[in-house]
Design an enzyme around this catalytic site. Structure first.
Site, short mmCIF file in Angstrom:
data_model
loop_
_atom_site.label_atom_id
_atom_site.label_comp_id
_atom_site.label_asym_id
_atom_site.label_seq_id
_atom_site.Cartn_x
_atom_site.Cartn_y
_atom_site.Cartn_z
N LYS A 9 0.97 -1.19 0.05
CA LYS A 9 0.03 0.24 -0.12
C LYS A 9 1.00 1.41 0.16
O LYS A 9 0.65 2.17 -0.67
CB LYS A 9 -1.17 0.06 1.18
CG LYS A 9 -2.01 -1.20 1.40
CD LYS A 9 -2.69 -0.89 2.70
CE LYS A 9 -2.11 -1.21 3.93
NZ LYS A 9 -1.13 -2.53 4.12
N ARG A 84 -8.68 1.33 10.05
CA ARG A 84 -8.16 0.13 10.33
C ARG A 84 -9.25 -0.74 11.24
O ARG A 84 -8.99 -1.96 11.52
CB ARG A 84 -6.77 -0.10 11.10
CG ARG A 84 -5.72 -0.38 10.25
CD ARG A 84 -4.35 -0.08 10.91
NE ARG A 84 -3.39 -0.94 10.66
CZ ARG A 84 -2.24 -0.42 9.75
NH1 ARG A 84 -2.33 0.80 9.68
NH2 ARG A 84 -1.32 -0.95 9.90
N ARG A 123 11.49 -5.91 4.00
CA ARG A 123 11.33 -4.68 3.87
C ARG A 123 12.48 -3.68 4.60
O ARG A 123 12.95 -4.26 5.59
CB ARG A 123 10.04 -3.98 4.54
CG ARG A 123 9.84 -2.65 4.66
CD ARG A 123 8.37 -2.14 4.63
NE ARG A 123 7.65 -2.83 5.82
CZ ARG A 123 6.32 -2.69 5.90
NH1 ARG A 123 5.83 -2.14 5.10
NH2 ARG A 123 5.86 -3.09 7.03
N ARG A 156 12.34 -2.03 10.42
CA ARG A 156 11.08 -1.69 11.44
C ARG A 156 11.07 -2.82 12.53
O ARG A 156 11.05 -3.81 12.15
CB ARG A 156 9.82 -1.63 10.91
CG ARG A 156 9.70 -0.09 10.04
CD ARG A 156 8.38 -0.09 9.19
NE ARG A 156 7.25 -0.57 9.92
CZ ARG A 156 5.85 -0.81 9.17
NH1 ARG A 156 5.89 -0.12 8.12
NH2 ARG A 156 4.84 -1.04 9.73
N ARG A 167 0.57 -8.84 13.96
CA ARG A 167 -0.22 -7.79 13.16
C ARG A 167 -0.96 -8.33 12.06
O ARG A 167 -2.19 -8.10 11.79
CB ARG A 167 1.05 -6.99 12.40
CG ARG A 167 1.59 -6.00 13.29
CD ARG A 167 2.96 -5.43 12.82
NE ARG A 167 2.82 -4.64 11.55
CZ ARG A 167 3.71 -4.38 10.41
NH1 ARG A 167 4.99 -5.09 10.80
NH2 ARG A 167 3.54 -3.48 9.39
P1 ADP Z 1 2.22 -1.79 3.14
O1 ADP Z 1 2.26 -0.20 3.18
O2 ADP Z 1 1.17 -2.37 2.64
O3 ADP Z 1 2.66 -2.48 4.52
P2 ADP Z 1 4.99 -1.72 1.63
O4 ADP Z 1 4.62 -0.67 0.63
O5 ADP Z 1 5.65 -1.03 2.61
O6 ADP Z 1 3.54 -2.26 2.38
O7 ADP Z 1 5.50 -2.80 0.83
C1 ADP Z 1 6.12 -3.69 1.70
C2 ADP Z 1 7.33 -4.36 0.96
O8 ADP Z 1 7.19 -4.97 -0.28
C3 ADP Z 1 8.44 -3.31 0.90
O9 ADP Z 1 9.87 -3.82 1.22
C4 ADP Z 1 8.47 -2.76 -0.60
O10 ADP Z 1 9.61 -2.28 -1.33
C5 ADP Z 1 8.11 -4.32 -1.06
N1 ADP Z 1 6.92 -4.17 -2.28
C6 ADP Z 1 5.84 -3.25 -2.43
N2 ADP Z 1 5.24 -3.45 -3.56
C7 ADP Z 1 6.02 -4.38 -4.31
C8 ADP Z 1 5.70 -5.20 -5.51
N3 ADP Z 1 4.48 -4.58 -6.43
N4 ADP Z 1 6.50 -6.01 -5.76
C9 ADP Z 1 7.42 -6.31 -4.92
N5 ADP Z 1 7.80 -5.80 -3.87
C10 ADP Z 1 7.15 -4.85 -3.59
P1 AMP Z 2 1.62 0.85 9.06
O1 AMP Z 2 2.61 1.74 8.73
O2 AMP Z 2 0.40 1.02 8.39
O3 AMP Z 2 1.97 -0.85 8.75
O4 AMP Z 2 1.26 0.91 10.66
C1 AMP Z 2 2.42 0.82 11.59
C2 AMP Z 2 1.80 0.57 13.09
O5 AMP Z 2 1.11 2.03 13.35
C3 AMP Z 2 0.52 -0.21 13.13
O6 AMP Z 2 0.91 -1.54 13.33
C4 AMP Z 2 -0.37 0.56 14.33
O7 AMP Z 2 0.36 0.05 15.50
C5 AMP Z 2 -0.43 1.77 13.87
N1 AMP Z 2 -1.34 2.31 13.14
C6 AMP Z 2 -1.19 2.76 11.88
N2 AMP Z 2 -2.10 3.22 11.64
C7 AMP Z 2 -3.12 2.69 12.44
C8 AMP Z 2 -4.57 2.89 12.62
N3 AMP Z 2 -5.47 3.36 11.55
N4 AMP Z 2 -5.26 2.42 13.61
C9 AMP Z 2 -4.32 2.07 14.55
N5 AMP Z 2 -3.35 2.02 14.54
C10 AMP Z 2 -2.44 2.24 13.69
#
Ligand code: ADP
Ligand code: AMP
Length: 209
Positions: A9, A84, A123, A156, A167
């Site tokens: 995302k 969420r 990641r 992270r 999660r």
């Molecule tokens: P989210 O925001 O849903 O938690 P991220 O955008 O941070 O996910 O992506 C999670 C991991 O996957 C990151 O390391 C990112 O670089 C990688 N990633 C994201 N989209 C793709 C894709 N379409 N193909 C391969 N790797 C991806």
């Molecule tokens: P994310 O970067 O979206 O994966 O979020 C990382 C962490 O931030 C989550 O695991 C939660 O602890 C907190 N968080 C982010 N967005 C929300 C939300 N909308 N509601 C509650 N916790 C959140």
């Protein structure tokens, strides 16, 4: 944008924001910035996030309410990581109604669990500017530093296996019900997020058009 942690995302949100000139609001990024800056919010939320739990609804809703008061969102915006929970989704409906704005679409990212686990497992995140890389699919050009701001990249804390498992459970219990919630509202747009970044982006673009 809806979908499990690690589905991609944030990666798409940053591209959409850049290419379509739409402000992207990521509650995760906002909270991580607060943790880094050691603000009151950051100190309170940090431990909750580390364990992979959700920050309380009222805190997050307050954060979004304040953010939506800023002028840059007047012509539209993208939400990543919010809502969420059903309570957050209801609060968003109320906030939008008060602003005479409508939810255009919910982009619901789907991918097989193994793929999501692979993505989240590789990641690398920049704690300074929030840029995201992947050890295999999107490696940084210069090893361990950020291509954007040259800061050191880190894994992270909530991307450690134990926190990731938790999660995923929290997502299934609290967030997955939003698929039904938005289906009923007629705005759910399912999107197969399993391809490469540009292929997924093309799908996003087609859906938004
Ligand atoms: P989210 O925001 O849903 O938690 P991220 O955008 O941070 O996910 O992506 C999670 C991991 O996957 C990151 O390391 C990112 O670089 C990688 N990633 C994201 N989209 C793709 C894709 N379409 N193909 C391969 N790797 C991806
Ligand atoms: P994310 O970067 O979206 O994966 O979020 C990382 C962490 O931030 C989550 O695991 C939660 O602890 C907190 N968080 C982010 N967005 C929300 C939300 N909308 N509601 C509650 N916790 C959140």
């Amino acid at each position: 944008m809806l979908g499990p942690p690690g589905v991609g995302k944030g990666t798409q949100a940053k591209l959409i924001s850049l290419r379509m000139n739409v402000p992207a609001i990521s509650t995760g990024d906002m909270l991580r910035a607060a943790v880094e800056a050691k603000t009151e919010l950051g100190i309170k939320a940090g431990e909750t996030m580390k364990g992979g739990n959700l920050v309380p609804d009222e805190v997050i809703i307050g954060l979004i309410k304040d953010r939506l008061e800023m002028p840059d969102v007047a012509n539209g915006f993208l939400l990543d990581g919010f809502p969420r929970t059903v309570a957050q989704a209801e609060a968003l409906n109320n906030l939008l109604a008060a602003k005479n704005m409508q939810l255009t679409a919910v982009l619901a990212f789907t991918a097989p669990t193994e793929l999501v686990v692979e993505r989240i497992g590789g990641r690398l995140t920049c704690r300074n500017c929030g840029a995201v890389f992947h050890q295999i699919t999107n490696p940084p050009k210069s090893g361990g530093t950020c291509d954007v701001c040259s800061s050191r990249l880190t894994v992270r804390e909530d991307d450690q296996p134990e926190a990731v498992r938790h999660r995923m459970e929290v997502y299934e219990e609290k967030t997955a019900p939003l698929f039904d919630f938005y289906e009923k509202q007629g705005v759910l747009r399912l999107l197969d997020a399993s391809g490469p970044v540009d292929v997924v982006y093309a799908k996003v673009e087609a859906l938004l058009k």
